[in-house]
Design an enzyme around this catalytic site. Structure first.
Site, PDB file in Angstrom:
ATOM      1  N   HIS A 224       0.857  -1.183   0.000  1.00 22.63           N
ATOM      2  CA  HIS A 224       0.000   0.000   0.000  1.00 22.63           C
ATOM      3  C   HIS A 224       0.896   1.238   0.000  1.00 22.63           C
ATOM      4  CE1 HIS A 224      -2.641   3.142   1.557  1.00 22.63           C
ATOM      5  NE2 HIS A 224      -3.667   2.392   1.166  1.00 22.63           N
TER       6      HIS A 224
ATOM      7  N   ASP B 245       0.849   4.283   1.247  1.00 27.34           N
ATOM      8  CA  ASP B 245       1.150   4.917   2.532  1.00 27.34           C
ATOM      9  C   ASP B 245       2.053   4.029   3.387  1.00 27.34           C
ATOM     10  OD1 ASP B 245      -0.397   7.153   1.934  1.00 27.34           O
ATOM     11  OD2 ASP B 245      -2.215   6.269   2.777  1.00 27.34           O
ATOM     12  N   LYS B 246       1.776   2.726   3.388  1.00 27.55           N
ATOM     13  CA  LYS B 246       2.599   1.801   4.165  1.00 27.55           C
ATOM     14  C   LYS B 246       4.000   1.685   3.579  1.00 27.55           C
ATOM     15  CE  LYS B 246       1.273   0.663   7.901  1.00 27.55           C
ATOM     16  NZ  LYS B 246       2.076   1.567   8.667  1.00 27.55           N
TER      17      LYS B 246
ATOM     18  N   GLU C 290      10.281  11.954   6.869  1.00 27.54           N
ATOM     19  CA  GLU C 290       9.024  11.728   6.165  1.00 27.54           C
ATOM     20  C   GLU C 290       9.327  11.242   4.749  1.00 27.54           C
ATOM     21  OE1 GLU C 290       6.489  12.182   8.079  1.00 27.54           O
ATOM     22  OE2 GLU C 290       7.470  13.376   9.624  1.00 27.54           O
TER      23      GLU C 290
ATOM     24  N   GLU D  27      14.507  16.024   9.151  1.00 30.00           N
ATOM     25  CA  GLU D  27      15.670  16.456   9.904  1.00 30.00           C
ATOM     26  C   GLU D  27      16.359  15.224  10.488  1.00 30.00           C
ATOM     27  OE1 GLU D  27      12.727  18.977   9.130  1.00 30.00           O
ATOM     28  OE2 GLU D  27      12.427  17.744  10.929  1.00 30.00           O
TER      29      GLU D  27
ATOM     30  N   LYS E 194      -5.676  -4.504   1.029  1.00 30.96           N
ATOM     31  CA  LYS E 194      -6.367  -3.944   2.180  1.00 30.96           C
ATOM     32  C   LYS E 194      -7.306  -5.013   2.737  1.00 30.96           C
ATOM     33  CE  LYS E 194      -7.529   0.437   2.156  1.00 30.96           C
ATOM     34  NZ  LYS E 194      -8.179   1.742   1.857  1.00 30.96           N
TER      35      LYS E 194
ATOM     36  N   PHE F  32      -8.036  -5.584  -9.829  1.00 27.58           N
ATOM     37  CA  PHE F  32      -7.150  -4.727  -9.042  1.00 27.58           C
ATOM     38  C   PHE F  32      -5.708  -5.061  -9.467  1.00 27.58           C
ATOM     39  CE2 PHE F  32      -5.865  -3.583  -4.338  1.00 27.58           C
ATOM     40  CZ  PHE F  32      -5.069  -2.551  -4.816  1.00 27.58           C
TER      41      PHE F  32
ATOM     42  N   ASP G  70      -1.925   5.250  -6.486  1.00 30.43           N
ATOM     43  CA  ASP G  70      -2.202   6.303  -5.506  1.00 30.43           C
ATOM     44  C   ASP G  70      -0.889   6.850  -4.951  1.00 30.43           C
ATOM     45  OD1 ASP G  70      -5.234   6.209  -5.085  1.00 30.43           O
ATOM     46  OD2 ASP G  70      -4.671   4.118  -4.767  1.00 30.43           O
ATOM     47  N   ALA G  71      -0.919   8.111  -4.552  1.00 31.46           N
ATOM     48  CA  ALA G  71       0.229   8.697  -3.864  1.00 31.46           C
ATOM     49  C   ALA G  71       0.323   8.128  -2.446  1.00 31.46           C
ATOM     50  CB  ALA G  71       0.107  10.218  -3.816  1.00 31.46           C
TER      51      ALA G  71
ATOM     52  N   ARG H  94      -0.047   8.310   7.340  1.00 36.60           N
ATOM     53  CA  ARG H  94      -1.482   8.389   7.039  1.00 36.60           C
ATOM     54  C   ARG H  94      -2.250   7.143   7.456  1.00 36.60           C
ATOM     55  NH1 ARG H  94      -2.254  11.324   1.232  1.00 36.60           N
ATOM     56  NH2 ARG H  94      -1.532   9.303   0.470  1.00 36.60           N
ATOM     57  N   LYS H  95      -1.604   6.207   8.120  1.00 33.51           N
ATOM     58  CA  LYS H  95      -2.277   4.987   8.553  1.00 33.51           C
ATOM     59  C   LYS H  95      -2.118   4.804  10.066  1.00 33.51           C
ATOM     60  CE  LYS H  95      -4.164   3.696   4.752  1.00 33.51           C
ATOM     61  NZ  LYS H  95      -4.276   5.109   4.329  1.00 33.51           N
TER      62      LYS H  95
ATOM     63  N   LYS I  81      10.510   8.299  13.194  1.00 35.77           N
ATOM     64  CA  LYS I  81      10.858   9.087  14.383  1.00 35.77           C
ATOM     65  C   LYS I  81      11.702   8.261  15.346  1.00 35.77           C
ATOM     66  CE  LYS I  81       6.664  11.910  14.117  1.00 35.77           C
ATOM     67  NZ  LYS I  81       5.376  12.256  14.749  1.00 35.77           N
TER      68      LYS I  81
ATOM     69  N   LYS J 146      11.420  11.180  20.259  1.00 38.08           N
ATOM     70  CA  LYS J 146      10.108  11.741  19.928  1.00 38.08           C
ATOM     71  C   LYS J 146       9.035  10.968  20.684  1.00 38.08           C
ATOM     72  CE  LYS J 146      12.598  13.561  16.493  1.00 38.08           C
ATOM     73  NZ  LYS J 146      14.072  13.524  16.542  1.00 38.08           N
TER      74      LYS J 146
ATOM     75  N   ASP K  36       5.950  11.093  20.514  1.00 42.55           N
ATOM     76  CA  ASP K  36       4.867  10.577  19.678  1.00 42.55           C
ATOM     77  C   ASP K  36       4.961   9.067  19.558  1.00 42.55           C
ATOM     78  OD1 ASP K  36       3.498  12.883  19.054  1.00 42.55           O
ATOM     79  OD2 ASP K  36       4.592  13.270  17.202  1.00 42.55           O
TER      80      ASP K  36
END
Length: 403
Positions: free
Chosen positions: A31, A33-34, A59, A72, A185, A254, A262-263, A268-269, A289, A293, A295
């Protein structure tokens, strides 16, 4: 229960009192995003291998054959960013035009700078490990539930959705289903019953899989093979009944997937990465990260705390929240909600146990969970939580809590 059947699936009209449906989804390693999550964490791991104290905020973004990494990074030795990206895309399964994307033909843009000195000064410069501050402000959550097992302590919907994507990857990599491609998915809906304060999974209501495939496979064969070799090997038989719906590639074809279709973008997941919608999310993504961090590191620690409380038999399910200010070691707040499932303990008493048993300072989190290791690429697929992998130290509950 009343229901209507449409082709090969049912739509429930009325559920019995105290019953409800809940769904969670997951995505495969191809995928878009993954793919970006994995790239960001592969770069993080490469940095930690040469410098365990590296500061990384990386990123990734991708569309078609165009990939870019930006952020960074501060470390004491260089790493080959372009080579990492291409190897990751190759390992994910995009090995040639016949797979929709050839890792050898991608272009990699790099926009990387060092961490801002003001952040470094606030967080760790001239501070001991115990005094290290949070890398940013924010709030993080952890969740655990014994609704169906006493090992993973994960919501059943999300556990099954994650394992389905993992199974499709196994079938593709082993070539048992060689016509599978990397993008996929899954979505699993479970019927639950409220039993006082507890929630009990009764049955799987529906399973949805959309998987990328080679152009030569016919839809009937695809649906049959995926149902028999993925769905029925992952979903425990006791949760399947005559009304369980199986939806495999409802769009039928598919063939084109991944970044060609897709971009992709890191982060995003975040619901796929965590608890499938069962718990709130502070909004900060994990991948790319380093553990300074919060997060990432504090979210792992909140999971560790939540799992330890349920494992100790103090409650059946629990949510833990923590919040921080940038540069400060001690958290601003800690919150515990057992949803009324505490075993002779109020939430106030559970919070007191947490404060006596766990140290939420970022430096102590990193030390206790041993988070400076290059372990993160593996977290970027099939969920950060609920897998008993030795490197995932946050999944192994703490014993002998200060009750």
């Amino acid at each position: 229960m009343n229901s209507k059947k449409y082709e090969n699936y049912y739509v429930e009209e009325v559920l019995p009192k105290d019953h409800f449906l809940f769904a969670s989804e997951s995505v495969g390693e191809g995928h878009p995003d993954k793919l970006c999550d994995q790239i960001s964490d592969a770069i993080l791991d490469a940095c930690l291998r040469v410098d365990p104290n590296a500061k990384v905020a990386c990123e990734s973004v991708a569309k078609g054959t165009q990939f870019m990494i930006l952020g960074e990074i501060t470390l004491n030795k260089p790493v080959n960013y372009e080579g990492i990206v291409k190897n990751l895309v190759k390992d994910a399964g995009f090995t040639g035009k016949d797979k929709g994307l050839d890792y050898r033909n991608i272009d990699v843009g790099i926009v990387i700078e060092r961490q801002a000195p003001e952040i470094a000064n606030a967080v760790f410069v001239k501070k001991s490990e115990e005094e290290q501050g949070a890398g940013d402000q924010g709030l993080m959550f952890g969740y655990a539930t014994n609704e169906w097992d006493n090992v993973t302590l994960m919501p059943l919907t999300h556990y099954l959705a994650s394992r389905l994507c993992e199974k499709l990857s196994e079938l593709r990599r082993s070539k048992e289903l060689a016509w599978l491609r990397p993008d996929c998915k899954s979505q699993v809906t479970v019927e639950y019953k409220r039993d006082g304060s507890k929630i009990v999974p009764l049955r799987v209501h529906s399973i949805l899989i959309s998987t990328q495939h080679d152009p030569g496979i016919d839809i009937d064969t695809l649906r049959r093979e995926v149902t028999e070799k993925a769905i029925k090997t992952v979903i425990p038989e006791k949760y399947l009944d005559e009304r369980t719906s199986f939806l495999v590639n409802p769009s039928k074809s598919f063939v084109v997937g991944g970044t060609v279709a897709d971009a992709g973008l890191t982060g995003r997941k975040i619901i796929v990465d965590t608890y499938g919608g069962w718990a709130p999310h502070g909004g900060g993504a994990f991948s790319g990260k380093d553990p300074s961090k919060v997060d990432r590191s504090a979210a792992y620690y909140c999971r560790y705390v939540a799992k330890s409380l349920v494992h100790a038999g103090l409650c059946d399910r629990v949510l833990v929240q923590v919040s921080y200010a940038i540069g400060m070691a001690d958290p601003l707040s800690i919150y515990v909600d057992s949803y009324g499932t505490g075993k002779g303990k109020s939430d106030t008493e559970l919070l007191a146990i947490v404060k006596r048993s766990f140290d939420f300072r970022p430096g102590e989190i990193i030390k206790e969970l041993d988070l400076k290791r290059p372990i993160y690429q593996r977290t970027a697929t099939f969920g950060h939580f609920g897998r008993m992998i030795p490197e995932f130290t946050w999944e192994y509950p703490k014993n002998n809590l200060s009750v």
